[in-house]
Design an enzyme around this catalytic site. Structure first.
Site, PDB file in Angstrom:
ATOM      1  N   HIS A 127       0.819  -1.215   0.000  1.00 13.36           N
ATOM      2  CA  HIS A 127       0.000   0.000   0.000  1.00 13.36           C
ATOM      3  C   HIS A 127       0.850   1.262   0.000  1.00 13.36           C
ATOM      4  CE1 HIS A 127      -3.338  -2.647   1.924  1.00 13.36           C
ATOM      5  NE2 HIS A 127      -3.257  -2.799   0.615  1.00 13.36           N
ATOM      6  N   CYS A 134      11.093   9.405 -15.124  1.00  6.85           N
ATOM      7  CA  CYS A 134      12.436   8.837 -15.255  1.00  6.85           C
ATOM      8  C   CYS A 134      12.348   7.329 -15.443  1.00  6.85           C
ATOM      9  CB  CYS A 134      13.275   9.161 -14.020  1.00  6.85           C
ATOM     10  SG  CYS A 134      13.741  10.902 -13.861  1.00  6.85           S
ATOM     11  N   GLY A 173      -0.289  -9.372  13.126  1.00  2.00           N
ATOM     12  CA  GLY A 173      -1.045  -8.141  13.319  1.00  2.00           C
ATOM     13  C   GLY A 173      -1.897  -7.708  12.154  1.00  2.00           C
TER      14      GLY A 173
END
Length: 393
Positions: free
Chosen positions: A188, A199, A269
């Site tokens: 993300h 570039c 988590g």
């Protein structure tokens, strides 16, 4: 009946009134049944019991809704294993880590809560509070430092026990922990990285400040320019409703390759409600017997719990501390980098001693607006947001 079999206006109005009355009667009956079901069985009178028998369909529907609400409530509850049970599970996890040929770690917001960064679906998570209509407090992510879990993961990678890390977090703490960028897929984005897409290859700028202050959904230009080609830089964040197109730091290619090679996946988590939507990360095209073994560390329910070889209900830092002890590895401390000398500009004021600076301040007019701030003994006024202020020695 009107000609042609169609209803007259009067008949249509009568039919509509009858339908409305039937719906109101049905709602009243549903409310009556709901009130009765809330009573203990022994406190219901014969008339109430008879009504329940006459409304079996409504009773089944209300019971189904009640069970669904209870299930959702249980999924949001945080469950903690007892210390002895958690220790036993960590021993099993340590054996899996030692024996893994290709271990990949998936991380979510739960590994950063110890750094005072809120998660999303916990009791005090962002989405949870918003659903309750409560406000969320602003958090200065630039003050956050890598947690024990971040440092443990970096150590495990250094000892070749972890091959790759796939993260949903944008806080940049994995990179600051010392984990090499090639070993991370930040799906993300990273709020400290902006890129020039003109570039070739894309030019990255890693900052010490949040680059997303002026950006939002579908608006990614940061307002700064590439020093090489002069094109506007953009952030790397992937918002909800967007599809990430940048090669780095998303690093999707490495994430899918790591997943295809993995024999063990450790989820730390993460609610996995977003990651579950990416079948390539779970090797779903392989037969179940050939998929990697899944280990999950989370206080709440996840949609992958039934597929896990082991679910550990504990805080990430607590589990990783026990795991590192079991593996016999010392968790490195985070050494905040000294930013002095990391840039080409001269200091805005000489690094005097505190006593010399106080004497100098007394000789200046109060309105002189010195660049040196003496309040609390700190200097560095005017630094970019996110840069560490240095204590005067």
């Amino acid at each position: 009946m009107a000609a042609g079999g169609s209803l007259s206006r009067t008949e249509r109005k009568a039919a509509a009134r009858a339908e409305i009355l039937q719906q109101e009667e049905q709602r009243d009956r549903r409310r009556q049944v709901s009130r009765i079901l809330k009573k203990p069985v022994g406190e219901r009178n014969p008339e109430e019991s008879l009504l329940l028998g006459q409304c079996e369909d409504i009773v089944r529907e209300l019971e189904r809704r009640r069970k669904k609400r209870e299930g959702l409530r249980r999924r949001q509850e945080e469950v903690c294993d007892e210390p002895e049970e958690l220790k036993r599970k960590v021993i099993e996890l340590a054996a899996a880590v030692r024996n893994a040929k290709h271990l990949v770690i998936y991380t979510g917001a739960g590994i950063s809560t110890a750094a005072s960064i809120p998660d999303y679906r916990g009791p005090n998570g962002v989405w949870t509070l918003l659903q309750k209509g409560r406000s969320i407090r602003a958090t200065d992510l630039s003050e956050a430092e890598p947690t024990l879990t971040h440092m443990s993961i970096a150590c495990l990678h250094k000892h070749n026990l972890v091959q790759h890390v796939v993260s949903q977090n944008c806080d940049g703490l994995h990179l600051r922990s010392g984990l090499p960028q090639a070993a991370i897929s930040e799906l993300h984005g990273n709020m400290y990285i902006e890129v020039c897409t003109s570039c070739t290859p894309n030019r990255e700028y890693v900052r010490v400040f949040d680059v997303t202050e002026r950006t939002a959904l579908h608006r990614h230009h940061t307002g700064r320019m590439c020093h090489k080609c002069g094109t506007q830089l953009r952030d790397t964040i992937v918002h909800f409703g967007e599809k990430g197109t940048l090669r780095e730091p998303l690093n999707w290619e490495a994430a899918t390759e790591a997943a295809s090679k993995a024999d063990v996946i450790l989820c730390l988590g993460s609610s996995l409600k977003v990651l579950k939507k990416y079948p390539h990360l779970w090797c779903m095209s392989k037969p179940p017997s050939r998929r990697p073994k899944l280990y999950i560390v989370n206080l709440q329910w996840t949609p992958k719990d039934d597929l896990a070889a082991l679910k550990l209900h504990g805080k990430c830092d607590d589990v990783m501390r026990l795991l590192m002890e079991e593996l016999g590895l010392e968790i490195p401390c985070y050494d905040s980098p000294d930013e002095e000398g990391s840039h080409s500009r001269r200091p805005v004021a000489p690094p005097w001693s505190l006593e010399e600076a106080q004497m100098q301040e007394q000789q200046q007019e109060p309105a002189s607006q010195l660049s040196l701030s003496l309040s609390g003994g700190w200097f560095g006024r005017g630094c970019a947001k996110g840069s560490k202020r240095k204590k005067v020695n």
